[in-house]
Design an enzyme around this catalytic site. Structure first.
Site, PDB file in Angstrom:
ATOM      1  N   TRP A  21       0.848  -1.212   0.000  1.00  0.00           N
ATOM      2  CA  TRP A  21       0.000   0.000   0.000  1.00  0.00           C
ATOM      3  C   TRP A  21       0.878   1.255   0.000  1.00  0.00           C
ATOM      4  O   TRP A  21       0.735   2.145  -0.839  1.00  0.00           O
ATOM      5  CB  TRP A  21      -0.926  -0.039   1.217  1.00  0.00           C
ATOM      6  CG  TRP A  21      -1.880   1.107   1.338  1.00  0.00           C
ATOM      7  CD1 TRP A  21      -2.287   1.955   0.345  1.00  0.00           C
ATOM      8  CD2 TRP A  21      -2.577   1.516   2.527  1.00  0.00           C
ATOM      9  NE1 TRP A  21      -3.198   2.862   0.848  1.00  0.00           N
ATOM     10  CE2 TRP A  21      -3.394   2.621   2.165  1.00  0.00           C
ATOM     11  CE3 TRP A  21      -2.604   1.063   3.838  1.00  0.00           C
ATOM     12  CZ2 TRP A  21      -4.211   3.275   3.091  1.00  0.00           C
ATOM     13  CZ3 TRP A  21      -3.426   1.714   4.754  1.00  0.00           C
ATOM     14  CH2 TRP A  21      -4.218   2.807   4.387  1.00  0.00           C
ATOM     15  N   TYR A  57      -3.703   0.703  -4.775  1.00  0.00           N
ATOM     16  CA  TYR A  57      -2.431   1.164  -4.199  1.00  0.00           C
ATOM     17  C   TYR A  57      -1.650   1.912  -5.284  1.00  0.00           C
ATOM     18  O   TYR A  57      -1.113   1.313  -6.216  1.00  0.00           O
ATOM     19  CB  TYR A  57      -1.602  -0.001  -3.644  1.00  0.00           C
ATOM     20  CG  TYR A  57      -2.297  -0.785  -2.527  1.00  0.00           C
ATOM     21  CD1 TYR A  57      -3.379  -0.241  -1.829  1.00  0.00           C
ATOM     22  CD2 TYR A  57      -1.875  -2.061  -2.167  1.00  0.00           C
ATOM     23  CE1 TYR A  57      -4.023  -0.949  -0.823  1.00  0.00           C
ATOM     24  CE2 TYR A  57      -2.514  -2.774  -1.154  1.00  0.00           C
ATOM     25  CZ  TYR A  57      -3.593  -2.209  -0.499  1.00  0.00           C
ATOM     26  OH  TYR A  57      -4.230  -2.922   0.493  1.00  0.00           O
ATOM     27  N   CYS A 207      -0.392  -0.708  12.952  1.00  0.00           N
ATOM     28  CA  CYS A 207      -1.459   0.295  13.045  1.00  0.00           C
ATOM     29  C   CYS A 207      -1.026   1.600  12.362  1.00  0.00           C
ATOM     30  O   CYS A 207      -0.986   2.658  12.975  1.00  0.00           O
ATOM     31  CB  CYS A 207      -1.837   0.511  14.511  1.00  0.00           C
ATOM     32  SG  CYS A 207      -3.496   1.106  14.689  1.00  0.00           S
TER      33      CYS A 207
HETATM   34  P1  NAP Z   1       1.349  -0.993   9.176  1.00  0.00           P
HETATM   35  O1  NAP Z   1       1.626  -2.133  10.039  1.00  0.00           O
HETATM   36  O2  NAP Z   1       0.458   0.002   9.758  1.00  0.00           O
HETATM   37  O3  NAP Z   1       2.705  -0.372   8.726  1.00  0.00           O
HETATM   38  C1  NAP Z   1       2.895   0.768   7.910  1.00  0.00           C
HETATM   39  C2  NAP Z   1       3.587   1.878   8.683  1.00  0.00           C
HETATM   40  O4  NAP Z   1       4.641   1.321   9.452  1.00  0.00           O
HETATM   41  C3  NAP Z   1       4.194   2.966   7.862  1.00  0.00           C
HETATM   42  O5  NAP Z   1       3.896   4.181   8.507  1.00  0.00           O
HETATM   43  C4  NAP Z   1       5.695   2.739   7.946  1.00  0.00           C
HETATM   44  O6  NAP Z   1       6.467   3.902   7.991  1.00  0.00           O
HETATM   45  C5  NAP Z   1       5.828   2.076   9.285  1.00  0.00           C
HETATM   46  N1  NAP Z   1       6.960   1.162   9.366  1.00  0.00           N
HETATM   47  C6  NAP Z   1       7.142  -0.004   8.718  1.00  0.00           C
HETATM   48  N2  NAP Z   1       8.298  -0.562   9.104  1.00  0.00           N
HETATM   49  C7  NAP Z   1       8.864   0.273   9.994  1.00  0.00           C
HETATM   50  C8  NAP Z   1      10.061   0.263  10.736  1.00  0.00           C
HETATM   51  N3  NAP Z   1      10.924  -0.758  10.645  1.00  0.00           N
HETATM   52  N4  NAP Z   1      10.317   1.288  11.557  1.00  0.00           N
HETATM   53  C9  NAP Z   1       9.451   2.309  11.683  1.00  0.00           C
HETATM   54  N5  NAP Z   1       8.291   2.386  11.001  1.00  0.00           N
HETATM   55  C10 NAP Z   1       8.008   1.375  10.169  1.00  0.00           C
HETATM   56  O7  NAP Z   1       0.803  -1.573   7.842  1.00  0.00           O
HETATM   57  P2  NAP Z   1      -0.137  -0.993   6.685  1.00  0.00           P
HETATM   58  O8  NAP Z   1       0.754  -0.411   5.630  1.00  0.00           O
HETATM   59  O9  NAP Z   1      -1.310  -0.234   7.169  1.00  0.00           O
HETATM   60  O10 NAP Z   1      -0.658  -2.372   6.190  1.00  0.00           O
HETATM   61  C11 NAP Z   1       0.232  -3.344   5.698  1.00  0.00           C
HETATM   62  C12 NAP Z   1      -0.298  -3.876   4.401  1.00  0.00           C
HETATM   63  O11 NAP Z   1      -1.608  -4.417   4.609  1.00  0.00           O
HETATM   64  C13 NAP Z   1      -0.513  -2.847   3.286  1.00  0.00           C
HETATM   65  O12 NAP Z   1       0.673  -2.533   2.608  1.00  0.00           O
HETATM   66  C14 NAP Z   1      -1.507  -3.564   2.431  1.00  0.00           C
HETATM   67  O13 NAP Z   1      -0.863  -4.540   1.638  1.00  0.00           O
HETATM   68  C15 NAP Z   1      -2.400  -4.242   3.459  1.00  0.00           C
HETATM   69  N6  NAP Z   1      -3.611  -3.468   3.815  1.00  0.00           N
HETATM   70  C16 NAP Z   1      -4.802  -3.953   3.395  1.00  0.00           C
HETATM   71  C17 NAP Z   1      -5.964  -3.276   3.653  1.00  0.00           C
HETATM   72  C18 NAP Z   1      -7.272  -3.853   3.172  1.00  0.00           C
HETATM   73  O14 NAP Z   1      -8.313  -3.177   3.223  1.00  0.00           O
HETATM   74  N7  NAP Z   1      -7.275  -5.079   2.739  1.00  0.00           N
HETATM   75  C19 NAP Z   1      -5.937  -2.077   4.372  1.00  0.00           C
HETATM   76  C20 NAP Z   1      -4.711  -1.597   4.827  1.00  0.00           C
HETATM   77  C21 NAP Z   1      -3.559  -2.319   4.530  1.00  0.00           C
HETATM   78  P3  NAP Z   1       6.651   4.966   6.785  1.00  0.00           P
HETATM   79  O15 NAP Z   1       5.392   5.783   6.772  1.00  0.00           O
HETATM   80  O16 NAP Z   1       7.866   5.735   7.171  1.00  0.00           O
HETATM   81  O17 NAP Z   1       6.847   4.151   5.540  1.00  0.00           O
END
Ligand code: NAP
Length: 331
Positions: A21, A57, A207
């Site tokens: 995403w 995305y 989150c």
């Molecule tokens: P998330 O767990 O909330 O993670 C994303 C956030 O974590 C971003 O802000 C990223 O930072 C941060 N992050 C990741 N690794 C990090 C690290 N090592 N240190 C510090 N910050 C870190 O996940 P999400 O992106 O919401 O969801 C994950 C995936 O789920 C998506 O990519 C998508 O494929 C899927 N998804 C599906 C739906 C659905 O409706 N089906 C909805 C939401 C998500 P930055 O901002 O700096 O990059």
């Protein structure tokens, strides 16, 4: 890396998958293609073989970058999960749309953007309240028989919607939000999926970054960053969540010499019924917590303590409902 095999298939998926995403940039303040490709390659190097994407995305960009990154023989050793059923072409919002003609068009567009002959896991992104889920299941079943998709999944579906969908298609997964801070599925969705052997592909384990341990009260979200409208990230609630994360971090350090980001990942992996956790990274270094995830587990006392911390710090919890798409006018 740990692996699971999706039911009704021989698809062996890594228990941590890369979500794309934020790689798409739309809703995340823009895209960096070179960093995205390096991230996908770094994920492969860590043993991640499942990549979750969707047409929405980056409005096609995430699927295209994924295809580019998987060039040169990498596609053969990876599994691609993408989605259908969301209309993002309108200026007045994002709408659910699982009409037959829409899904038949979307699958061809995804195959083209992904530069592949078959989609390994095809998921309905959100249920369309205007179309019985059984009808949507029948369309995906048809695509499966035609060899365009290997396995069928849903996302954000409630138990009744899954039950209807299962009348016409074999469900291999459900993708809901699930993290220490978003527990809504524990009431009905998780029990249903456990009972029916449908593995969860949990999204948002951090989150939307709240559980990374990197947020402060002064963190600003620029451009179209979704967190500028996410109610968890607005005062006065934001400070409650930050306090919870700080306490969870102290607990993880004191008990396991881990940080809150590791705790958040392990907590989701350890929930019975969770098959796969989606890691939302767009820079290679963001995958740093992945290898360490397999070297420890949480105890029953850890789960209780985490719940105690959350109850003490967050008096006004809110879920991910703001992400729900709109319903188009019927007819
Ligand atoms: P998330 O767990 O909330 O993670 C994303 C956030 O974590 C971003 O802000 C990223 O930072 C941060 N992050 C990741 N690794 C990090 C690290 N090592 N240190 C510090 N910050 C870190 O996940 P999400 O992106 O919401 O969801 C994950 C995936 O789920 C998506 O990519 C998508 O494929 C899927 N998804 C599906 C739906 C659905 O409706 N089906 C909805 C939401 C998500 P930055 O901002 O700096 O990059």
């Amino acid at each position: 890396m740990e692996f699971i095999t999706l039911p009704h298939t021989d698809l062996r998926c890594s228990r941590i998958a890369l979500g794309t995403w934020s790689i798409g940039g739309f809703g995340w303040g823009g895209m960096d293609e070179a960093a995205s490709i390096r991230t996908i390659h770094a994920a492969l190097d860590l043993g991640i073989n499942l990549f979750d994407t969707a047409p929405i995305y980056g409005k096609g960009a995430a699927e295209e970058v994924l295809a580019k990154a998987l060039d040169g023989g990498r596609r053969q050793r990876t599994l691609i999960a993408t989605k259908c059923g969301l209309d993002f072409s309108r200026s007045d919002g994002i709408f659910t749309d699982s009409r037959r003609e829409v899904i038949l068009r979307e699958v061809e567009e995804s195959l083209r953007r992904l530069r592949t002959d078959v989609i390994d896991l095809y998921q309905v992104h959100w249920p369309d309240p205007l179309i019985p889920a059984e009808e949507t299941g029948a369309i995906l079943h048809e695509l499966q028989k035609q060899g365009k998709i290997r396995a069928i999944g849903v996302s954000n579906f409630a138990p009744a919607q899954m039950a209807s969908f299962q009348k016409s298609a074999k469900l291999s997964s459900n993708q809901p939000p699930y993290s220490l801070l978003e527990r809504g599925i524990e009431r009905e969705v998780l029990p249903y999926c456990r009972e029916h052997g449908i593995p969860l592909i949990a999204y948002g384990p951090l989150c939307r970054g709240m559980l990374s341990g990197r947020m402060t009260a002064g963190t600003n979200f620029a451009g179209d960053d979704i967190r500028s409208v996410d109610p968890k990230f607005q005062p006065p609630r934001f400070s409650q969540y930050l306090q919870a994360v700080a306490r969870l971090d102290q607990f993880a350090q004191a008990t396991h010499r881990k940080r809150v980001i590791d705790l958040a990942l392990r907590w989701t992996l350890d929930q019975p019924g969770v098959g796969i956790v989606l890691w939302g990274g767009r820079k290679p270094e963001q995958l740093a917590p992945v290898p360490g995830a397999w070297t420890w587990r949480l105890t029953a006392t850890d789960f209780k303590e985490a719940d105690r911390i959350l109850a003490e710090t967050i008096s006004d919890p809110v879920g991910p409902e703001f992400l729900t798409p709109q319903v188009r006018a019927a007819g």
